[in-house]
Design a protein around this motif. Structure first.
Motif, PDB file in Angstrom:
ATOM      1  N   ARG A  47       0.827  -1.203   0.000  1.00  0.00           N
ATOM      2  CA  ARG A  47       0.000   0.000   0.000  1.00  0.00           C
ATOM      3  C   ARG A  47       0.869   1.264   0.000  1.00  0.00           C
ATOM      4  NH1 ARG A  47      -2.311  -0.539   4.678  1.00  0.00           N
ATOM      5  NH2 ARG A  47      -0.847   0.871   5.646  1.00  0.00           N
ATOM      6  N   ASP A  48       1.901   1.274   0.852  1.00  0.00           N
ATOM      7  CA  ASP A  48       2.811   2.430   0.900  1.00  0.00           C
ATOM      8  C   ASP A  48       3.536   2.610  -0.435  1.00  0.00           C
ATOM      9  OD1 ASP A  48       2.049   2.797   3.520  1.00  0.00           O
ATOM     10  OD2 ASP A  48       3.881   1.914   4.365  1.00  0.00           O
ATOM     11  N   GLU A  50       2.541   1.641  -3.419  1.00  0.00           N
ATOM     12  CA  GLU A  50       1.587   2.142  -4.418  1.00  0.00           C
ATOM     13  C   GLU A  50       1.373   3.649  -4.261  1.00  0.00           C
ATOM     14  OE1 GLU A  50      -1.771  -0.360  -3.499  1.00  0.00           O
ATOM     15  OE2 GLU A  50      -1.382  -1.662  -5.220  1.00  0.00           O
ATOM     16  N   GLN A  51       1.229   4.101  -3.031  1.00  0.00           N
ATOM     17  CA  GLN A  51       1.000   5.537  -2.789  1.00  0.00           C
ATOM     18  C   GLN A  51       2.204   6.372  -3.220  1.00  0.00           C
ATOM     19  OE1 GLN A  51       0.007   5.632   1.372  1.00  0.00           O
ATOM     20  NE2 GLN A  51      -2.121   5.027   1.012  1.00  0.00           N
ATOM     21  N   GLN A  54       2.346   6.366  -7.081  1.00  0.00           N
ATOM     22  CA  GLN A  54       1.274   7.160  -7.685  1.00  0.00           C
ATOM     23  C   GLN A  54       1.620   8.640  -7.630  1.00  0.00           C
ATOM     24  OE1 GLN A  54      -2.386   5.960  -5.818  1.00  0.00           O
ATOM     25  NE2 GLN A  54      -2.408   3.978  -6.858  1.00  0.00           N
TER      26      GLN A  54
END
Length: 159
Positions: A47-48, A50-51, A54
């Protein structure tokens, strides 16, 4: 080997098996916790990642960087999936070990109950033998006492 001694050996064996099952369950739970922590760590890291990427893509993002990102995310998804399978296996192992522990605890309880029952039966037999011996002694005294009592009353004479 007496029956009581044999039962005590069976009880010791059952207790040892139960203790081993308890230890295995504890180890299984620790392995499950570790697998769950690892899975959570991978999920959080994904998740980290991906953030961060992005945000990077908003600034600038070429096709090559995008492909590298997608390839890496695919490998990371596989790692997360594999770790989830490990968690499932660890959970199934804990369930199996819990069932085994319950079965072994039941065996210890059954053997303990059998020992208690045999001990109670032995006490009942001992009490009956003691009562029988007391009754026989009383009967002998009564038989012997009536002859002795008659002799004493004759020797002393009427009162």
């Amino acid at each position: 080997m007496s029956g009581a001694h044999a039962l005590m050996m069976v009880l010791e064996s059952a207790e040892k098996a139960r203790d081993e099952a308890l230890s295995a369950l504890d180890a299984g739970r620790k392995a499950l916790d570790a697998a769950q922590r690892q899975a959570q760590s991978l999920t959080d890291w994904r998740r980290d990642y991906e953030q961060r990427w992005q945000a990077q893509f908003r600034q600038s993002g070429g096709m090559e960087i995008l492909r590298c990102y997608q390839d890496f995310m695919a490998r990371l998804a596989e790692a997360v999936g594999e770790q989830d399978r490990r968690v499932s296996l660890a959970r199934a192992n804990v369930d199996r070990l819990q069932a085994q522990l319950i079965e072994r605890e039941r065996r210890v309880a059954a053997v303990s109950q059998l020992i208690d029952r045999r001990h109670a039966e032995q006490q009942v037999r001992a009490a009956r033998q003691e009562q029988k011996a007391t009754d026989e002694m009383a009967a002998r005294l009564t038989r012997g006492g009536s002859g002795l009592g008659g002799t004493l009353s004759m020797a002393v004479g009427p009162l």
